[in-house]
Design a protein around this motif. Structure first.
Motif, short mmCIF file in Angstrom:
data_model
loop_
_atom_site.label_atom_id
_atom_site.label_comp_id
_atom_site.label_asym_id
_atom_site.label_seq_id
_atom_site.Cartn_x
_atom_site.Cartn_y
_atom_site.Cartn_z
N GLU A 23 0.48 47.27 90.62
CA GLU A 23 -0.34 47.28 89.41
C GLU A 23 -1.49 48.26 89.48
N SER A 24 -1.71 48.90 88.36
CA SER A 24 -2.87 49.77 88.22
C SER A 24 -3.78 49.17 87.15
N CYS A 25 -3.53 49.41 85.89
CA CYS A 25 -4.46 48.97 84.84
C CYS A 25 -4.61 47.46 84.73
N TYR A 73 -4.82 51.29 92.15
CA TYR A 73 -5.59 51.80 91.02
C TYR A 73 -5.74 53.32 91.07
N ASN A 117 -4.66 57.30 92.40
CA ASN A 117 -3.47 58.07 92.73
C ASN A 117 -3.23 58.07 94.24
N LYS A 130 -1.48 54.96 95.18
CA LYS A 130 -0.08 55.02 94.75
C LYS A 130 0.75 55.82 95.76
N ALA A 135 -0.54 59.70 86.19
CA ALA A 135 -0.42 58.32 86.68
C ALA A 135 0.18 57.40 85.62
N VAL A 136 -0.13 57.69 84.37
CA VAL A 136 0.39 56.88 83.27
C VAL A 136 1.62 57.59 82.71
N VAL A 192 5.76 55.20 87.19
CA VAL A 192 6.00 53.75 87.38
C VAL A 192 7.37 53.48 87.97
N SER A 208 1.17 50.82 84.86
CA SER A 208 0.11 51.83 84.88
C SER A 208 -0.21 52.19 83.44
#
Length: 166
Positions: free
Chosen positions: A29-31, A57, A59, A62, A78-79, A84, A104
């Protein structure tokens, strides 16, 4: 953090499907900042199918934790569905899980662009060796975008596992 009743029901349903398959799940998970993992582990007995999750969160996180390629981040950001998908596959490998969900997005209130406005969230789903992705544009404030992303991830995971069981 509080788990919304609808999310709790979705997490319960997903947990039951995982138990039926004797599979484990991980999240990257990011956002959502661990919100999906929090929701999954709010279910009593979830330790039977949740071993670990990843909050990536940045880069750098990730890349280090999920083996997302720097070329992917540079080219797509990233998005992106590309990112993902790599997040989901990397999380599944790192956790030894049958299922992985990656999220993300741009939760806001800032950080959006013309091409990726606030509310844009990308999802990656790794299920038993196959990877799928999607993206959504959610409305609302930061918390609303994050909650909608969690619920969407749960619903999509349920659909993917239900299709395998039928």
């Amino acid at each position: 953090m509080t788990v919304v009743a609808d999310s709790l029901q979705l997490a319960t349903t997903l947990g039951q499907l995982l138990l039926r398959k004797k599979w484990t799940i991980t999240t990257a998970e990011s956002c959502t900042g661990g919100g999906l993992a929090y929701c999954l582990t709010a279910i009593p007995g979830s330790s039977a199918y949740v071993d670990r999750s990843f909050i990536t969160y940045s880069n750098k996180a990730k890349q280090q934790m999920l083996a997302v390629r720097s070329a992917t981040l540079l080219q797509f950001g990233a998005v992106s569905e590309e990112t993902v998908r790599e997040m989901a596959a990397g999380a599944a490998k790192a956790a030894g899980a049958n299922v992985a969900v990656a999220i993300s997005g741009v939760a806001g209130p800032d950080g959006g662009s013309v091409y990726k406005p606030v509310g844009t969230v990308c999802f990656g789903f790794y299920v038993d060796g196959s990877v799928a992705s999607s993206h959504m544009l959610f409305a609302g404030d930061r918390q609303q975008v994050r909650q909608q992303a969690i619920d969407y991830a749960l619903k999509q995971s349920i659909q993917l596992l239900t299709a395998l069981l039928n």
